[in-house]
Design an enzyme around this catalytic site. Structure first.
Site, short mmCIF file in Angstrom:
data_model
loop_
_atom_site.label_atom_id
_atom_site.label_comp_id
_atom_site.label_asym_id
_atom_site.label_seq_id
_atom_site.Cartn_x
_atom_site.Cartn_y
_atom_site.Cartn_z
N LYS A 159 0.88 -1.18 0.00
CA LYS A 159 0.00 0.00 0.00
C LYS A 159 0.91 1.23 0.00
O LYS A 159 1.16 1.86 1.03
CB LYS A 159 -0.94 -0.03 1.21
CG LYS A 159 -2.10 0.94 1.09
CD LYS A 159 -3.14 0.68 2.17
CE LYS A 159 -4.12 1.81 2.32
NZ LYS A 159 -5.02 2.02 1.18
C1 LIG Z 1 -6.59 0.05 -4.07
C2 LIG Z 1 -7.28 -0.50 -2.87
N1 LIG Z 1 -7.83 -1.72 -2.93
C3 LIG Z 1 -8.48 -2.26 -1.88
C4 LIG Z 1 -8.62 -1.56 -0.71
C5 LIG Z 1 -9.35 -2.19 0.45
O1 LIG Z 1 -8.44 -2.57 1.44
P1 LIG Z 1 -8.86 -2.60 2.96
O2 LIG Z 1 -10.09 -3.41 3.07
O3 LIG Z 1 -7.71 -3.25 3.65
O4 LIG Z 1 -9.08 -1.21 3.38
C6 LIG Z 1 -8.07 -0.28 -0.59
C7 LIG Z 1 -8.18 0.47 0.66
O5 LIG Z 1 -7.27 0.55 1.39
C8 LIG Z 1 -7.39 0.25 -1.68
O6 LIG Z 1 -6.87 1.48 -1.62
#
Ligand SMILES: Cc1ncc(COP(=O)(O)O)c(C=O)c1O
Length: 313
Positions: A159
């Protein structure tokens, strides 16, 4: 949703006033996108404020840092304790939690190694990501002309703030074209995810979601949804999905920390099923909200209460 500009921010272990939480323009992160981050939520449960899956978010933060060869100056436990301290200091009952690990101020050049690795945590109040009505009525979305990152280019599992340049392109295109959100394909043309949320489609009672190899962020809400759905007795499959699955789905929904569980009612102006939230989406969504609000038993140990020490897991 403007920032109030008040309260405290955690910076490298100290609580500083919001107005003083500054970094220098020469910091490496400003020029080269050298930061990894998280987005988690604290919910106002019936037993007091509790962070949802804080340990999983902090683990992913350190995994992201590891991929980018950043030695975090803080351990997972220290970062989690920092979040709880900050929530208590700001007296939040419910908030969005944004930890960051970034390359700071020393020198500039693509080589990040000379720059220090710094950490910060900020909080703000962030209610429904879309409209409140969207939670029941669903969203109109489009398939983006932008693809997610190809494998072995920008690591989708990390991330990293740099990945959100791609997300912004997807989001801006969707907004300007009159949609609430965009769904990106991977570079093979298969379904990947939204600009900041994972994707689920339902067909003939089975819940499908693209696998980690389809250039997605391995979402913690995605994992929670799969677990909750299986607990409810539904079959869940992670599989490579062609674009057209969206057009023949009975139901579709997004999952993510910010969007929580939000139904999709149309894709590219084609109705998803009858064009409203479907029964499986509703069942998963309701159970998800019962758990995060402490109204259903926390059988998976997902709630970290703010007034309790960081749980050892
Ligand atoms: C590109 C992306 N995909 C998926 C998610 C969902 O991830 P999470 O459920 O861990 O927040 C996020 C959010 O953080 C994201 O930015």
């Amino acid at each position: 949703m403007g920032f109030p500009g008040t309260g405290k921010i955690w910076m490298n272990g100290s609580l500083v006033d919001w107005k003083d939480a500054n970094i220098h323009i020469a910091s490496h992160v400003v020029h080269y996108g050298s930061a990894v981050f998280e987005g988690a939520r604290c919910y106002d449960t019936v037993r007091g404020p509790a962070c949802f899956r804080l340990d999983a978010h902090m683990r992913r933060l350190l995994d992201s840092a590891r991929i980018y060869r950043m030695d975090s100056p803080f351990t997972q436990e220290q970062l989690s304790a920092g979040v709880l301290e900050l929530i208590r200091a700001n007296k939040f009952r419910a908030c969005y939690i944004r930890p960051l690990i970034y390359r700071g101020y020393d020198s500039l050049g693509v080589n990040p190694f000379p720059c220090p690795v710094d950490a910060a945590i900020m909080l703000w109040e962030w209610g429904a990501y879309f409209t409140k009505d969207a939670m029941e009525e669903g969203l109109d979305v489009k398939v983006s002309t932008w693809a997610r990152m190809a494998p072995n280019t920008m690591p989708a599992m990390a991330k990293s703030v740099a990945n959100y340049a791609n997300s912004q392109l997807i989001k801006m295109e969707a907004i300007l074209d009159g949609y609430a959100e965009g769904i990106a394909l991977d570079t093979d043309g298969n379904l990947s995810e939204g600009s900041g949320q994972n994707l689920f489609v339902v067909r003939d009672g089975i819940i499908h979601t693209p696998p980690v190899g389809s250039s997605i962020l391995s979402g913690i809400t995605r994992d929670s949804v799969m677990t909750v759905a299986r607990d409810l007795g539904f079959e869940v499959r992670e599989s490579v999905l062609p674009r057209e699955m969206l057009y023949v789905a009975d139901e579709a929904f997004f999952a993510g920390t910010a969007v929580e569980v939000t139904p999709i009612k149309s894709v590219d102006k084609i109705k998803v099923g009858p064009g409203r939230r479907g029964p499986i989406t509703q069942a998963v969504q309701e159970r998800f909200f019962q758990i995060v609000r402490g109204e259903a038993p926390d059988t998976h140990g997902w709630l970290q209460f703010v007034d309790e020490p960081v749980a050892a897991r």
